[in-house]
Design a protein around this motif. Structure first.
Motif, mmCIF file in Angstrom:
data_model
loop_
_atom_site.group_PDB
_atom_site.id
_atom_site.type_symbol
_atom_site.label_atom_id
_atom_site.label_comp_id
_atom_site.label_asym_id
_atom_site.label_seq_id
_atom_site.Cartn_x
_atom_site.Cartn_y
_atom_site.Cartn_z
ATOM 1 N N VAL A 64 -2.602 -4.535 -8.501
ATOM 2 C CA VAL A 64 -1.236 -4.003 -8.444
ATOM 3 C C VAL A 64 -1.253 -2.538 -8.019
ATOM 4 O O VAL A 64 -0.210 -1.977 -7.664
ATOM 5 C CB VAL A 64 -0.521 -4.146 -9.803
ATOM 6 N N TYR B 127 1.079 -0.415 -5.207
ATOM 7 C CA TYR B 127 2.351 -1.068 -4.889
ATOM 8 C C TYR B 127 3.410 0.001 -4.664
ATOM 9 O O TYR B 127 3.656 0.847 -5.534
ATOM 10 C CB TYR B 127 2.744 -2.003 -6.031
ATOM 11 N N LEU C 38 10.809 -4.533 -11.793
ATOM 12 C CA LEU C 38 9.928 -4.821 -10.671
ATOM 13 C C LEU C 38 10.338 -6.108 -9.976
ATOM 14 O O LEU C 38 10.842 -7.033 -10.616
ATOM 15 C CB LEU C 38 8.485 -4.969 -11.155
ATOM 16 N N HIS D 89 1.618 -8.580 -3.239
ATOM 17 C CA HIS D 89 0.817 -7.381 -3.017
ATOM 18 C C HIS D 89 -0.546 -7.517 -3.691
ATOM 19 O O HIS D 89 -1.590 -7.197 -3.084
ATOM 20 C CB HIS D 89 1.556 -6.158 -3.563
ATOM 21 N N LEU E 82 5.408 -8.144 -6.007
ATOM 22 C CA LEU E 82 4.225 -7.555 -6.613
ATOM 23 C C LEU E 82 3.067 -8.554 -6.643
ATOM 24 O O LEU E 82 1.908 -8.197 -6.397
ATOM 25 C CB LEU E 82 4.555 -7.073 -8.026
ATOM 26 N N ARG E 83 3.357 -9.816 -6.912
ATOM 27 C CA ARG E 83 2.319 -10.845 -6.879
ATOM 28 C C ARG E 83 1.735 -10.977 -5.474
ATOM 29 O O ARG E 83 0.520 -11.129 -5.303
ATOM 30 C CB ARG E 83 2.885 -12.187 -7.339
#
Length: 435
Positions: free
Chosen positions: A287, A290, A272, A280, A277-278
């Motif tokens: 999460v 995503y 990832l 998002h 991701l953080r």
């Protein structure tokens, strides 16, 4: 101090585990904490009186916290503060806001904090606090009212030389700012040392925000039996601790393949993009959704075939039911009490190594101690200096635990508790019992 082996039955199994199927998660956590203490007490040869003293909190306070909602309704929630042991110094421990918080949970967390502080060699006893409220269901003004009223109720217990709160689940540096201001208003002057985890503008330490996560990374890299390059990682709980732990492990070369939070879980076998991701999760609150990963159930994440599993949410997520399906060879506990004693036996029997919570997530209390020292001296260290001090204390503690475990054939958890409990018992003996 006489040291004996952990007791076993004739079949070679460790001493019987108490009933861990209590009705609430807090009661199950407290049963686990008491079981771990009992094992360490037998290992250290402590007498019944010492064991009972260590099992009993020094002070427990339960308070009613009224809060006026924005629509005018008055609600009353319950809050707690437990000081478990003060033999090695003033009490230290976070305050959590969570709807499932109860006195049993707070007592277990305070006990674990006592051993944690002793294990890493900082001069604190253990404490914990909590309010049974969902911060996500409150407006900022309601949250401030809850915080300030709770602080007013526990005011006689806390202080920079008595009991120093810090952030935990559901609280943050803003919460600590409100606590500091409430305490200072009552004192009549500014008292920055009453809490740690404050904003830097109010005397908070550089490096405190990610300290627990950094400690998880340090512990994981110490325990890895291979190069971190390409080592696969799954993180359960992509929150305050888990998200940064994932980032730090990725920065060290690990391949973070799956994460989860309360909203769902995602997986990508090639790895990832943790930073994306953080971002998002910060934008959407989870999460879930995503796009650059596949959805996954939260239960499946715990059972992925990865090198490292980091449970970084709440207590009791790895149990006797799912432990047989945990395939990670290394479990690094970012949360407090995520593995039940029953699951511990199963993981050990399957050859998995567990870096226990009182070691793996000690980075937060270490930097809290450094912040408190800076406040009491009216001085500050650079982020680099804080990082060096954190790393030294974490690596020294890990080394001591690993050496005892290897020497006596113990798990890392058994060794960590033996060291932590032993140091507290020694301090109590040296101080004596006040008549």
């Amino acid at each position: 101090m006489t040291i004996t082996d952990f007791p076993t039955t004739a079949s070679g199994v460790r001493s019987p585990i108490p009933d861990l199927h209590a009705p609430s998660p807090g009661e199950r956590a407290l049963a686990a904490a008491r079981f771990q203490l009992a094992e360490a007490s037998r290992f250290l040869g402590l007498d019944d009186g010492m064991h009972h003293m260590l099992a009993t909190p020094r002070r427990s306070l339960t308070v009613s916290v009224p809060v006026r909602r924005e629509d005018g309704r008055l609600e009353v929630v319950q809050g707690h503060r437990v000081q478990h042991n003060l033999s090695r110094g003033p009490a230290k421990g976070g305050i959590r806001f969570h709807p499932a918080t109860d006195l049993a949970e707070v007592t277990a967390l305070a006990m674990w904090m006592t051993w944690k502080c002793a294990l890493v060699g900082i001069p604190y006893g253990g404490a914990k606090g909590g309010v049974a409220v969902d911060p996500a269901a409150l407006t900022p003004r309601e949250l401030e009212r809850v915080t300030r009223r709770y602080v007013n109720e526990i005011l006689p217990l806390i202080g920079p030389e008595k009991d120093i709160p810090a952030p935990d689940v559901g609280t943050d540096e803003q919460t600590m700012a409100w606590i500091m201001d409430t305490y200072s208003a009552n004192a009549g002057y500014s008292v920055p040392g009453v809490v740690t985890g404050k904003p830097t503008a109010l005397g908070g330490s550089l490096g405190r925000a990610g300290a627990t996560s950094r400690g998880v990374q340090i512990a994981a890299l110490q325990a890895l039996t291979r190069s971190p390059e390409g080592a696969t990682v799954a993180v359960q709980g992509f929150g305050k601790v888990g998200a940064l732990a994932a980032q730090y492990l990725a920065d060290a070369g690990c391949r973070v393949v799956a994460v989860s939070d309360a909203g769902g879980a995602v997986v990508r076998s090639s790895g990832l993009d943790v930073a994306a991701l953080r971002a998002h999760a910060a934008e959407t609150g989870s999460v879930h959704g995503y796009r650059d990963a596949d959805p996954l159930s939260r239960d499946e994440l715990l059972e992925l075939d990865v090198d490292v599993l980091v449970p970084a949410a709440l207590e009791g997520v790895i149990t006797a039911d799912n432990a047989p399906r945990v395939r990670a060879r290394l479990v690094v506990e970012g949360a407090n009490g995520p593995t039940t004693p029953e699951a511990d036996l199963i993981l050990a029997g399957n050859g998995a190594t567990v870096v226990p919570d009182i070691l793996a997530n000690a980075g937060g209390v270490i930097v809290s101690y450094l912040e408190w020292v800076q406040n009491t001296q009216a001085y500050s260290w650079s982020a680099g200096e804080v990082e060096v001090k954190l790393r030294d204390l974490m690596e020294n503690a890990y080394r001591a635990v690993a050496e005892l475990a290897a020497e006596r054939g113990l798990t890392l958890r058994q060794a960590a508790h033996a060291i932590g409990v032993g140091r507290v018992a020694e301090a109590h003996r040296m101080r004596g019992l006040y008549p």
